[in-house]
Design a protein around this motif. Structure first.
Motif, PDB file in Angstrom:
ATOM      1  N   VAL A 115       0.833  -1.203   0.000  1.00 52.50           N
ATOM      2  CA  VAL A 115       0.000   0.000   0.000  1.00 52.50           C
ATOM      3  C   VAL A 115       0.874   1.262   0.000  1.00 52.50           C
ATOM      4  O   VAL A 115       0.576   2.249   0.670  1.00 52.50           O
ATOM      5  CB  VAL A 115      -1.019   0.021   1.165  1.00 52.50           C
ATOM      6  N   GLN A 116       1.965   1.190  -0.730  1.00 51.15           N
ATOM      7  CA  GLN A 116       2.797   2.367  -0.961  1.00 51.15           C
ATOM      8  C   GLN A 116       2.779   2.727  -2.443  1.00 51.15           C
ATOM      9  O   GLN A 116       3.754   3.176  -3.010  1.00 51.15           O
ATOM     10  CB  GLN A 116       4.228   2.119  -0.468  1.00 51.15           C
ATOM     11  N   ARG A 117       1.614   2.498  -3.026  1.00 55.00           N
ATOM     12  CA  ARG A 117       1.348   2.795  -4.431  1.00 55.00           C
ATOM     13  C   ARG A 117       2.194   1.905  -5.340  1.00 55.00           C
ATOM     14  O   ARG A 117       2.854   0.974  -4.887  1.00 55.00           O
ATOM     15  CB  ARG A 117       1.489   4.287  -4.715  1.00 55.00           C
ATOM     16  N   PRO A 187      -3.548  -4.753  -2.750  1.00 59.19           N
ATOM     17  CA  PRO A 187      -3.863  -4.683  -1.322  1.00 59.19           C
ATOM     18  C   PRO A 187      -5.244  -5.240  -0.976  1.00 59.19           C
ATOM     19  O   PRO A 187      -5.400  -5.940   0.035  1.00 59.19           O
ATOM     20  CB  PRO A 187      -3.785  -3.184  -1.011  1.00 59.19           C
ATOM     21  N   VAL A 188      -6.248  -4.957  -1.802  1.00 54.13           N
ATOM     22  CA  VAL A 188      -7.590  -5.484  -1.540  1.00 54.13           C
ATOM     23  C   VAL A 188      -7.581  -7.014  -1.629  1.00 54.13           C
ATOM     24  O   VAL A 188      -8.199  -7.707  -0.807  1.00 54.13           O
ATOM     25  CB  VAL A 188      -8.614  -4.883  -2.518  1.00 54.13           C
ATOM     26  N   ALA A 189      -6.864  -7.549  -2.622  1.00 56.66           N
ATOM     27  CA  ALA A 189      -6.764  -9.007  -2.763  1.00 56.66           C
ATOM     28  C   ALA A 189      -6.070  -9.618  -1.555  1.00 56.66           C
ATOM     29  O   ALA A 189      -6.477 -10.685  -1.061  1.00 56.66           O
ATOM     30  CB  ALA A 189      -6.018  -9.353  -4.052  1.00 56.66           C
ATOM     31  N   LEU A 190      -5.016  -8.964  -1.060  1.00 59.74           N
ATOM     32  CA  LEU A 190      -4.315  -9.469   0.127  1.00 59.74           C
ATOM     33  C   LEU A 190      -5.243  -9.449   1.339  1.00 59.74           C
ATOM     34  O   LEU A 190      -5.299 -10.430   2.101  1.00 59.74           O
ATOM     35  CB  LEU A 190      -3.076  -8.621   0.404  1.00 59.74           C
ATOM     36  N   ALA A 191      -5.963  -8.367   1.530  1.00 60.19           N
ATOM     37  CA  ALA A 191      -6.877  -8.276   2.666  1.00 60.19           C
ATOM     38  C   ALA A 191      -7.936  -9.378   2.604  1.00 60.19           C
ATOM     39  O   ALA A 191      -8.231 -10.032   3.617  1.00 60.19           O
ATOM     40  CB  ALA A 191      -7.535  -6.898   2.689  1.00 60.19           C
ATOM     41  N   ALA A 192      -8.486  -9.596   1.425  1.00 61.34           N
ATOM     42  CA  ALA A 192      -9.502 -10.648   1.268  1.00 61.34           C
ATOM     43  C   ALA A 192      -8.905 -12.024   1.537  1.00 61.34           C
ATOM     44  O   ALA A 192      -9.530 -12.875   2.192  1.00 61.34           O
ATOM     45  CB  ALA A 192     -10.084 -10.587  -0.140  1.00 61.34           C
ATOM     46  N   ALA A 193      -7.686 -12.258   1.045  1.00 63.69           N
ATOM     47  CA  ALA A 193      -7.038 -13.555   1.244  1.00 63.69           C
ATOM     48  C   ALA A 193      -6.779 -13.816   2.724  1.00 63.69           C
ATOM     49  O   ALA A 193      -6.937 -14.950   3.207  1.00 63.69           O
ATOM     50  CB  ALA A 193      -5.735 -13.609   0.455  1.00 63.69           C
ATOM     51  N   LEU A 194      -6.378 -12.770   3.452  1.00 58.90           N
ATOM     52  CA  LEU A 194      -6.131 -12.935   4.886  1.00 58.90           C
ATOM     53  C   LEU A 194      -7.422 -13.268   5.635  1.00 58.90           C
ATOM     54  O   LEU A 194      -7.428 -14.120   6.531  1.00 58.90           O
ATOM     55  CB  LEU A 194      -5.509 -11.659   5.458  1.00 58.90           C
ATOM     56  N   TYR A 195      -8.503 -12.606   5.252  1.00 62.06           N
ATOM     57  CA  TYR A 195      -9.781 -12.899   5.912  1.00 62.06           C
ATOM     58  C   TYR A 195     -10.202 -14.352   5.643  1.00 62.06           C
ATOM     59  O   TYR A 195     -10.584 -15.078   6.569  1.00 62.06           O
ATOM     60  CB  TYR A 195     -10.860 -11.943   5.414  1.00 62.06           C
ATOM     61  N   VAL A 196     -10.089 -14.766   4.404  1.00 60.25           N
ATOM     62  CA  VAL A 196     -10.478 -16.143   4.046  1.00 60.25           C
ATOM     63  C   VAL A 196      -9.577 -17.155   4.749  1.00 60.25           C
ATOM     64  O   VAL A 196     -10.044 -18.166   5.292  1.00 60.25           O
ATOM     65  CB  VAL A 196     -10.419 -16.333   2.517  1.00 60.25           C
ATOM     66  N   ALA A 197      -8.282 -16.878   4.788  1.00 65.61           N
ATOM     67  CA  ALA A 197      -7.345 -17.790   5.453  1.00 65.61           C
ATOM     68  C   ALA A 197      -7.666 -17.890   6.947  1.00 65.61           C
ATOM     69  O   ALA A 197      -7.614 -18.981   7.531  1.00 65.61           O
ATOM     70  CB  ALA A 197      -5.918 -17.306   5.251  1.00 65.61           C
ATOM     71  N   GLY A 198      -7.995 -16.754   7.559  1.00 68.38           N
ATOM     72  CA  GLY A 198      -8.336 -16.766   8.973  1.00 68.38           C
ATOM     73  C   GLY A 198      -9.590 -17.572   9.268  1.00 68.38           C
ATOM     74  O   GLY A 198      -9.652 -18.323  10.254  1.00 68.38           O
ATOM     75  N   GLU A 199     -10.588 -17.437   8.412  1.00 69.48           N
ATOM     76  CA  GLU A 199     -11.817 -18.221   8.581  1.00 69.48           C
ATOM     77  C   GLU A 199     -11.554 -19.712   8.380  1.00 69.48           C
ATOM     78  O   GLU A 199     -12.132 -20.552   9.079  1.00 69.48           O
ATOM     79  CB  GLU A 199     -12.890 -17.728   7.606  1.00 69.48           C
ATOM     80  N   ALA A 200     -10.651 -20.025   7.436  1.00 70.92           N
ATOM     81  CA  ALA A 200     -10.289 -21.433   7.213  1.00 70.92           C
ATOM     82  C   ALA A 200      -9.584 -22.003   8.443  1.00 70.92           C
ATOM     83  O   ALA A 200      -9.845 -23.135   8.866  1.00 70.92           O
ATOM     84  CB  ALA A 200      -9.400 -21.546   5.979  1.00 70.92           C
TER      85      ALA A 200
END
Length: 321
Positions: A115-117, A187-200
């Motif tokens: 997220v540093q452009r 960054p949005v893809a990373l955030a989504a992946a982290l949420y999904v991984a955490g739920e898994a």
């Protein structure tokens, strides 16, 4: 009067719409057609996601913490710091070694997750900095004040644009141009992946104590904010605090603590004296984790032709502090 009020509302609406487009597509900023108008003022509408990312860190009190979340946050800090220091800085900005196009893109992708452009924006601004370091044309010189050098410049209208005249060597890669234009996609893809991984993990490895919201907050928001502020200490602090081995035209300093925090970037006076080397810790005791990582990648034949510090420069470094 009514006409003026309506015109004012329309202007504010246009600004809000432009800001929304800018959040998603940096070309909307470049094509705004008013370059030079209030370039030094902070664009608060455009900066709202950046502010929101900081506020989201407060959610640690709601999601709790686990060893898993902390390790994920630390790992993502380290991986993305190396991508910024090794590739955004030493590769894209200074071309101090060579890499294949797939390797170049892989680390550009990892850097974009910071997220540093995008890599083109980062390289263009950094090259500008070296030309105008600590002058009136340097957007993040501490001579303009700590907060301006640390974060304010990053949020200005001028700061959002990419000066393509400085990066002709990089513009030929469409994948880099894409990363630069859609700099929120990774960054949005990373955030989504982290949420999904955490739920898994919560479902299949509950003993780890992690879940989607927790990995999102610690692995993305906290880690990213820490990474950003560590990176920009080189602007705000490494031109203020430390030792000057070389009498450069700027105010750059060498600072061990910043070097540890930023994987070697704190040897900033060394770097400003000779920016053409992949190594920034000129003496054996100047810890430069990025240099060690690049040496390892070279041993694995992932990168090659690391540019060393010339012998004459090393001799002068041995004679200094």
């Amino acid at each position: 009067m009514a006409a003026r009020d309506a015109a004012g509302r329309n202007h504010r609406g246009d600004r809000a719409l432009a800001a929304l487009r800018g959040w998603l597509d940096t070309a909307a900023v470049a094509d705004a057609g008013d370059a030079g108008a209030d370039d030094d003022r902070i664009d608060w509408l455009r900066a709202l996601p950046f502010i929101g990312m900081h506020l989201a860190c407060l959610a640690v009190f709601a999601v709790g913490v686990s060893a898993t979340a902390l390790w994920v946050a630390l790992a993502l800090y380290a991986l993305r710091m190396f991508a910024i220091t090794g590739f955004y800085h030493r590769y894209f900005s200074h071309r101090t070694f060579r890499a294949s196009r797939p390797v170049q893109f892989a680390f550009a992708l990892l850097g974009a997750a910071s997220v540093q452009r995008g890599p083109l924006w980062w390289a263009a601004h950094h090259r500008h900095h070296h030309v105008h370091a600590d002058t009136a044309r340097d957007p993040h010189t501490p001579r303009k004040g700590f907060w301006r050098s640390h974060v304010g410049w990053f949020l200005t209208r001028g700061g959002f644009r990419t000066d393509t005249s400085r990066i002709g060597d990089l513009l030929k890669f469409p994948e880099l141009r894409w990363l630069d234009r859609w700099d929120t996609a990774v960054p949005v893809a990373l955030a989504a992946a982290l949420y999904v991984a955490g739920e898994a993990l919560a479902r299949w490895a509950p003993s780890l104590g992690a879940n989607g919201p927790q990995l999102l907050v610690w692995g993305f928001f906290v880690s990213t904010v820490a990474l950003f502020h560590a990176t920009v200490t080189i602007n705000s602090l490494a031109h203020r605090w430390g030792r000057r081995r070389f009498q450069t035209r700027d105010d750059s300093r060498n600072n061990l603590w910043l070097a540890l925090l930023t994987f070697g970037e704190g040897w900033h006076n060394n770097h400003h004296h000779f920016p053409g080397s992949a190594r920034q810790g000129f003496r054996w005791w100047e810890i430069d984790i990025t240099w060690y990582g690049l040496r390892a990648l070279q041993a694995l034949r992932i990168v090659h032709d690391l540019k060393p510090v010339p012998a004459a420069v090393l001799a002068r470094a041995r004679g200094g502090r």
